[in-house]
Motif scaffolding. Structure first.
Motif, mmCIF file in Angstrom:
data_model
loop_
_atom_site.group_PDB
_atom_site.id
_atom_site.type_symbol
_atom_site.label_atom_id
_atom_site.label_comp_id
_atom_site.label_asym_id
_atom_site.label_seq_id
_atom_site.Cartn_x
_atom_site.Cartn_y
_atom_site.Cartn_z
ATOM 1 N N MET A 82 3.593 -6.906 15.792
ATOM 2 C CA MET A 82 4.216 -5.965 14.857
ATOM 3 C C MET A 82 3.145 -4.950 14.496
ATOM 4 O O MET A 82 1.995 -5.314 14.254
ATOM 5 C CB MET A 82 4.615 -6.673 13.557
ATOM 6 N N VAL A 83 3.530 -3.698 14.492
ATOM 7 C CA VAL A 83 2.563 -2.672 14.116
ATOM 8 C C VAL A 83 3.139 -1.854 12.969
ATOM 9 O O VAL A 83 4.329 -1.530 12.944
ATOM 10 C CB VAL A 83 2.173 -1.796 15.342
ATOM 11 N N CYS A 84 2.286 -1.592 11.976
ATOM 12 C CA CYS A 84 2.722 -0.798 10.822
ATOM 13 C C CYS A 84 2.411 0.672 11.086
ATOM 14 O O CYS A 84 1.284 1.031 11.378
ATOM 15 C CB CYS A 84 2.045 -1.258 9.537
ATOM 16 N N ARG A 85 3.439 1.468 10.985
ATOM 17 C CA ARG A 85 3.325 2.912 11.220
ATOM 18 C C ARG A 85 2.432 3.577 10.188
ATOM 19 O O ARG A 85 1.849 4.614 10.453
ATOM 20 C CB ARG A 85 4.720 3.502 11.045
ATOM 21 N N LYS A 86 2.370 3.022 8.989
ATOM 22 C CA LYS A 86 1.627 3.699 7.918
ATOM 23 C C LYS A 86 0.141 3.345 7.939
ATOM 24 O O LYS A 86 -0.697 4.217 7.868
ATOM 25 C CB LYS A 86 2.232 3.346 6.558
ATOM 26 N N CYS A 87 -0.173 2.043 7.981
ATOM 27 C CA CYS A 87 -1.588 1.656 7.924
ATOM 28 C C CYS A 87 -2.125 1.261 9.300
ATOM 29 O O CYS A 87 -3.285 0.893 9.419
ATOM 30 C CB CYS A 87 -1.803 0.536 6.915
ATOM 31 N N GLN A 88 -1.302 1.323 10.333
ATOM 32 C CA GLN A 88 -1.698 1.042 11.728
ATOM 33 C C GLN A 88 -2.114 -0.408 11.963
ATOM 34 O O GLN A 88 -2.718 -0.728 12.974
ATOM 35 C CB GLN A 88 -2.856 1.945 12.218
ATOM 36 N N LYS A 89 -1.823 -1.258 10.967
ATOM 37 C CA LYS A 89 -2.185 -2.667 11.111
ATOM 38 C C LYS A 89 -1.367 -3.290 12.238
ATOM 39 O O LYS A 89 -0.195 -2.988 12.424
ATOM 40 C CB LYS A 89 -1.894 -3.340 9.771
ATOM 41 N N LEU A 90 -2.015 -4.176 13.007
ATOM 42 C CA LEU A 90 -1.337 -4.880 14.096
ATOM 43 C C LEU A 90 -1.397 -6.370 13.817
ATOM 44 O O LEU A 90 -2.470 -6.902 13.553
ATOM 45 C CB LEU A 90 -2.024 -4.570 15.428
ATOM 46 N N GLU A 91 -0.247 -7.027 13.833
ATOM 47 C CA GLU A 91 -0.231 -8.452 13.534
ATOM 48 C C GLU A 91 0.565 -9.217 14.586
ATOM 49 O O GLU A 91 1.430 -8.672 15.246
ATOM 50 C CB GLU A 91 0.389 -8.694 12.151
ATOM 51 N N ASP A 92 0.251 -10.501 14.677
ATOM 52 C CA ASP A 92 0.972 -11.386 15.598
ATOM 53 C C ASP A 92 2.246 -11.901 14.957
ATOM 54 O O ASP A 92 2.294 -12.102 13.744
ATOM 55 C CB ASP A 92 0.113 -12.624 15.908
ATOM 56 N N GLY A 121 7.177 -0.612 12.549
ATOM 57 C CA GLY A 121 7.892 -0.376 11.300
ATOM 58 C C GLY A 121 6.896 -0.202 10.168
ATOM 59 O O GLY A 121 5.786 0.301 10.378
ATOM 60 N N VAL A 122 7.276 -0.638 8.985
ATOM 61 C CA VAL A 122 6.412 -0.491 7.813
ATOM 62 C C VAL A 122 6.170 -1.882 7.222
ATOM 63 O O VAL A 122 7.122 -2.607 6.960
ATOM 64 C CB VAL A 122 7.054 0.449 6.766
ATOM 65 N N CYS A 123 4.918 -2.236 7.026
ATOM 66 C CA CYS A 123 4.570 -3.580 6.565
ATOM 67 C C CYS A 123 4.921 -3.745 5.083
ATOM 68 O O CYS A 123 5.129 -2.755 4.366
ATOM 69 C CB CYS A 123 3.082 -3.853 6.808
ATOM 70 N N PRO A 124 5.008 -5.001 4.587
ATOM 71 C CA PRO A 124 5.387 -5.230 3.190
ATOM 72 C C PRO A 124 4.494 -4.487 2.189
ATOM 73 O O PRO A 124 4.984 -3.916 1.216
ATOM 74 C CB PRO A 124 5.232 -6.742 3.018
ATOM 75 N N GLN A 125 3.183 -4.478 2.424
ATOM 76 C CA GLN A 125 2.262 -3.799 1.504
ATOM 77 C C GLN A 125 2.550 -2.309 1.431
ATOM 78 O O GLN A 125 2.565 -1.710 0.358
ATOM 79 C CB GLN A 125 0.799 -4.003 1.926
ATOM 80 N N CYS A 126 2.780 -1.697 2.587
ATOM 81 C CA CYS A 126 3.035 -0.252 2.612
ATOM 82 C C CYS A 126 4.407 0.087 2.030
ATOM 83 O O CYS A 126 4.607 1.181 1.523
ATOM 84 C CB CYS A 126 2.911 0.283 4.029
ATOM 85 N N GLN A 127 5.339 -0.869 2.098
ATOM 86 C CA GLN A 127 6.649 -0.626 1.484
ATOM 87 C C GLN A 127 6.524 -0.513 -0.026
ATOM 88 O O GLN A 127 7.279 0.176 -0.691
ATOM 89 C CB GLN A 127 7.618 -1.762 1.825
ATOM 90 N N LEU A 128 5.532 -1.245 -0.581
ATOM 91 C CA LEU A 128 5.323 -1.218 -2.040
ATOM 92 C C LEU A 128 4.572 0.029 -2.481
ATOM 93 O O LEU A 128 4.725 0.486 -3.598
ATOM 94 C CB LEU A 128 4.525 -2.461 -2.468
ATOM 95 N N ALA A 129 3.727 0.513 -1.578
ATOM 96 C CA ALA A 129 2.858 1.635 -1.951
ATOM 97 C C ALA A 129 3.643 2.936 -2.153
ATOM 98 O O ALA A 129 4.657 3.144 -1.534
ATOM 99 C CB ALA A 129 1.790 1.844 -0.889
#
Ligand SMILES: [Zn+2]
Ligand SMILES: [Zn+2]
Length: 129
Positions: A82-92, A121-129
């Motif tokens: 999963m990759v976050c469009r906002k913070c570019q974080k990549l997770e398994d 998409g957008v990760c949970p942390q970035c959804q809150l920001a």
């Protein structure tokens, strides 16, 4: 791990693996920045050579991210990303894709042997920001 694959254990290769172990997924550029702290004389060409070598023998895997630079990880059980469009974080993420692959095969007649799924998409942390 290197010995298992009959690869020479060099300090640089060990250095690369230990960085990957700490970071999970990393791009060549990021890896280069890290590795230079311990091996200030290493060139990007040497780094590429080591990475390609370890990809060939399957110690490492390349994660191809749409519209972004590839990242590298230590090979482990099959998983998706999963990759976050906002913070570019990549997770398994481990998903059961059996039904999906089967369905795709039935629909297309293809025989699939690789399913490098990257969900963006957008990760949970970035959804809150
Ligand atoms: Zn994010
Ligand atoms: Zn991964």
């Amino acid at each position: 791990m290197l010995r298992e694959h009959n690869l020479k254990v060099t300090p640089q290769r060990l250095g690369i693996l230990s960085i990957l172990e700490d970071t999970g997924h990393i791009s060549i550029e990021e890896l280069f920045t890290f590795i230079r702290k311990d091996f200030s004389s290493i060139s990007i060409a040497t780094l590429y050579k080591n990475i390609n070598f370890m990809l060939e023998v399957n110690i490492l895997k390349e994660v191809k991210i749409p519209n972004s630079k590839s990242k590298y990880e230590i090979s482990k059980d099959e998983h998706s990303h999963m990759v976050c469009r906002k913070c570019q974080k990549l997770e398994d993420i481990t998903l059961c894709l059996d039904g999906v692959i089967e369905h795709a095969s039935e629909k297309s007649g293809y025989s699939f042997d690789e399913n490098a799924l990257v969900l963006s998409g957008v990760c949970p942390q970035c959804q809150l920001a």
